[in-house]
Design a protein around this motif. Structure first.
Motif, PDB file in Angstrom:
ATOM      1  N   PHE A 108       0.828  -1.207   0.000  1.00 48.59           N
ATOM      2  CA  PHE A 108       0.000   0.000   0.000  1.00 48.59           C
ATOM      3  C   PHE A 108       0.867   1.263   0.000  1.00 48.59           C
ATOM      4  CE2 PHE A 108       0.674  -0.505   4.541  1.00 48.59           C
ATOM      5  CZ  PHE A 108       0.758   0.798   5.023  1.00 48.59           C
ATOM      6  N   GLU A 109       2.060   1.196   0.618  1.00 52.38           N
ATOM      7  CA  GLU A 109       2.977   2.334   0.602  1.00 52.38           C
ATOM      8  C   GLU A 109       3.563   2.543  -0.794  1.00 52.38           C
ATOM      9  OE1 GLU A 109       4.969   2.486   4.986  1.00 52.38           O
ATOM     10  OE2 GLU A 109       5.335   0.633   3.826  1.00 52.38           O
ATOM     11  N   LYS A 110       3.823   1.457  -1.488  1.00 53.49           N
ATOM     12  CA  LYS A 110       4.311   1.563  -2.866  1.00 53.49           C
ATOM     13  C   LYS A 110       3.250   2.171  -3.768  1.00 53.49           C
ATOM     14  CE  LYS A 110       7.637  -2.244  -2.751  1.00 53.49           C
ATOM     15  NZ  LYS A 110       8.018  -3.542  -3.360  1.00 53.49           N
ATOM     16  N   GLU A 111       1.997   1.764  -3.567  1.00 56.19           N
ATOM     17  CA  GLU A 111       0.892   2.340  -4.350  1.00 56.19           C
ATOM     18  C   GLU A 111       0.790   3.847  -4.100  1.00 56.19           C
ATOM     19  OE1 GLU A 111      -1.049   1.096  -6.655  1.00 56.19           O
ATOM     20  OE2 GLU A 111      -0.647  -1.054  -6.454  1.00 56.19           O
ATOM     21  N   GLU A 112       0.918   4.249  -2.854  1.00 56.66           N
ATOM     22  CA  GLU A 112       0.854   5.672  -2.509  1.00 56.66           C
ATOM     23  C   GLU A 112       2.028   6.435  -3.123  1.00 56.66           C
ATOM     24  OE1 GLU A 112      -0.922   8.955  -1.339  1.00 56.66           O
ATOM     25  OE2 GLU A 112      -1.811   6.969  -1.083  1.00 56.66           O
ATOM     26  N   LEU A 113       3.214   5.858  -3.070  1.00 58.48           N
ATOM     27  CA  LEU A 113       4.392   6.481  -3.663  1.00 58.48           C
ATOM     28  C   LEU A 113       4.215   6.630  -5.168  1.00 58.48           C
ATOM     29  CD1 LEU A 113       7.263   7.608  -3.494  1.00 58.48           C
ATOM     30  CD2 LEU A 113       8.101   5.241  -3.525  1.00 58.48           C
ATOM     31  N   LEU A 114       3.663   5.618  -5.821  1.00 61.74           N
ATOM     32  CA  LEU A 114       3.415   5.699  -7.263  1.00 61.74           C
ATOM     33  C   LEU A 114       2.456   6.844  -7.581  1.00 61.74           C
ATOM     34  CD1 LEU A 114       3.890   4.575 -10.083  1.00 61.74           C
ATOM     35  CD2 LEU A 114       2.020   2.946  -9.661  1.00 61.74           C
ATOM     36  N   LYS A 115       1.427   7.017  -6.773  1.00 60.37           N
ATOM     37  CA  LYS A 115       0.491   8.136  -6.971  1.00 60.37           C
ATOM     38  C   LYS A 115       1.227   9.473  -6.838  1.00 60.37           C
ATOM     39  CE  LYS A 115      -3.620   5.762  -5.268  1.00 60.37           C
ATOM     40  NZ  LYS A 115      -4.576   5.650  -4.163  1.00 60.37           N
ATOM     41  N   GLU A 116       2.102   9.587  -5.842  1.00 65.41           N
ATOM     42  CA  GLU A 116       2.864  10.824  -5.639  1.00 65.41           C
ATOM     43  C   GLU A 116       3.794  11.113  -6.818  1.00 65.41           C
ATOM     44  OE1 GLU A 116       4.897  10.790  -1.852  1.00 65.41           O
ATOM     45  OE2 GLU A 116       3.099  10.059  -0.841  1.00 65.41           O
ATOM     46  N   LEU A 117       4.487  10.080  -7.292  1.00 63.56           N
ATOM     47  CA  LEU A 117       5.384  10.262  -8.435  1.00 63.56           C
ATOM     48  C   LEU A 117       4.591  10.682  -9.668  1.00 63.56           C
ATOM     49  CD1 LEU A 117       7.861   7.234  -8.059  1.00 63.56           C
ATOM     50  CD2 LEU A 117       8.341   9.644  -7.611  1.00 63.56           C
ATOM     51  N   ASN A 118       3.456  10.030  -9.919  1.00 65.66           N
ATOM     52  CA  ASN A 118       2.637  10.384 -11.082  1.00 65.66           C
ATOM     53  C   ASN A 118       2.076  11.797 -10.969  1.00 65.66           C
ATOM     54  OD1 ASN A 118       2.962   8.095 -12.711  1.00 65.66           O
ATOM     55  ND2 ASN A 118       1.439   6.963 -11.534  1.00 65.66           N
ATOM     56  N   LYS A 119       1.737  12.207  -9.764  1.00 64.62           N
ATOM     57  CA  LYS A 119       1.260  13.577  -9.549  1.00 64.62           C
ATOM     58  C   LYS A 119       2.368  14.581  -9.893  1.00 64.62           C
ATOM     59  CE  LYS A 119      -0.802  16.519  -5.990  1.00 64.62           C
ATOM     60  NZ  LYS A 119      -1.222  16.599  -4.592  1.00 64.62           N
ATOM     61  N   GLU A 120       3.594  14.292  -9.455  1.00 64.09           N
ATOM     62  CA  GLU A 120       4.705  15.194  -9.754  1.00 64.09           C
ATOM     63  C   GLU A 120       5.052  15.173 -11.246  1.00 64.09           C
ATOM     64  OE1 GLU A 120       9.102  16.549  -8.200  1.00 64.09           O
ATOM     65  OE2 GLU A 120       7.975  15.098  -7.012  1.00 64.09           O
ATOM     66  N   ILE A 121       4.924  14.012 -11.884  1.00 65.32           N
ATOM     67  CA  ILE A 121       5.140  13.929 -13.331  1.00 65.32           C
ATOM     68  C   ILE A 121       4.168  14.851 -14.052  1.00 65.32           C
ATOM     69  CG2 ILE A 121       4.807  12.419 -15.346  1.00 65.32           C
ATOM     70  CD1 ILE A 121       6.003  10.137 -13.580  1.00 65.32           C
ATOM     71  N   ASN A 122       2.904  14.777 -13.694  1.00 63.87           N
ATOM     72  CA  ASN A 122       1.888  15.635 -14.318  1.00 63.87           C
ATOM     73  C   ASN A 122       2.173  17.106 -14.052  1.00 63.87           C
ATOM     74  OD1 ASN A 122       0.494  13.498 -15.466  1.00 63.87           O
ATOM     75  ND2 ASN A 122      -0.799  13.219 -13.670  1.00 63.87           N
ATOM     76  N   SER A 123       2.616  17.426 -12.849  1.00 69.95           N
ATOM     77  CA  SER A 123       2.954  18.807 -12.511  1.00 69.95           C
ATOM     78  C   SER A 123       4.125  19.306 -13.365  1.00 69.95           C
ATOM     79  CB  SER A 123       3.299  18.897 -11.025  1.00 69.95           C
ATOM     80  OG  SER A 123       3.723  20.192 -10.687  1.00 69.95           O
ATOM     81  N   CYS A 124       5.160  18.484 -13.509  1.00 70.89           N
ATOM     82  CA  CYS A 124       6.315  18.859 -14.336  1.00 70.89           C
ATOM     83  C   CYS A 124       5.905  19.079 -15.785  1.00 70.89           C
ATOM     84  CB  CYS A 124       7.406  17.799 -14.268  1.00 70.89           C
ATOM     85  SG  CYS A 124       8.378  17.827 -12.769  1.00 70.89           S
ATOM     86  N   ARG A 125       5.063  18.194 -16.289  1.00 66.65           N
ATOM     87  CA  ARG A 125       4.600  18.335 -17.678  1.00 66.65           C
ATOM     88  C   ARG A 125       3.819  19.630 -17.862  1.00 66.65           C
ATOM     89  NH1 ARG A 125       2.841  12.063 -18.765  1.00 66.65           N
ATOM     90  NH2 ARG A 125       4.834  11.415 -19.660  1.00 66.65           N
ATOM     91  N   MET A 126       2.990  19.967 -16.882  1.00 65.55           N
ATOM     92  CA  MET A 126       2.222  21.213 -16.964  1.00 65.55           C
ATOM     93  C   MET A 126       3.152  22.422 -16.919  1.00 65.55           C
ATOM     94  SD  MET A 126      -0.852  20.431 -17.505  1.00 65.55           S
ATOM     95  CE  MET A 126      -1.617  22.015 -17.284  1.00 65.55           C
TER      96      MET A 126
END
Length: 158
Positions: A108-126
């Motif tokens: 569950f911690e890995k799933e949460e970390l993946l969500k955080e990384l994907n959120k930052e990826i989207n932020s960087c792209r924006m």
């Protein structure tokens, strides 16, 4: 086990993409946009920093592995000296302490970390879209031949 390997692969992919995006898809040594790799400063076998974005650097294949004169894997001592000049001794020491911590993430911690990384990826792209990124080397890129920025000229200041 199968789902654990799958989430690890997704984390590896997201981490790698984010490392490159944060460097504007340029080698942090020379500024080239070609043949980029995401390099773990401390080995990816070390779970405490494997997916920590500060443990990553975007390097071209030459500065990652291929150059016998200067690369993270072929000349690790020279690379460390350059890293100290580039990021600072405090950064290097703090990352070393962090890498020595014992860590095992639950699924569950890995799933949460993946969500955080994907959120930052989207932020960087924006951000890249917002500023109208032109593909120019970032201001901090250490382009060889600029005075004092050639990685092979790094000297140990200690």
């Amino acid at each position: 086990m199968k789902s654990s390997k799958l989430i690890d692969q997704k984390l590896d992919t997201a981490w790698s993409l984010l490392v490159k995006l944060r460097a504007n898809n340029r080698c942090e040594c020379c500024g080239t946009p070609h043949q980029l790799n995401s390099h773990h400063i401390h080995t990816r076998r070390n779970l405490s920093t494997r997916w920590d974005i500060i443990n990553g650097m975007c390097l071209c294949v030459m500065h990652h592995t291929a150059s016998r004169r200067f690369s993270a894997h072929s000349t690790p001592l020279h690379f460390r000296q350059w890293l100290i000049k580039y990021k600072g001794i405090d950064f290097v020491n703090e990352l070393k302490v962090k890498s020595n911590a014992i860590s095992k993430l639950m699924p569950f911690e890995k799933e949460e970390l993946l969500k955080e990384l994907n959120k930052e990826i989207n932020s960087c792209r924006m951000q890249l879209k917002t500023v109208g990124w032109t593909g120019e080397a970032p201001a901090w890129a250490h382009i060889p031949n600029d005075e004092g920025s050639n990685p092979s000229s790094a000297t140990n200041k200690s």
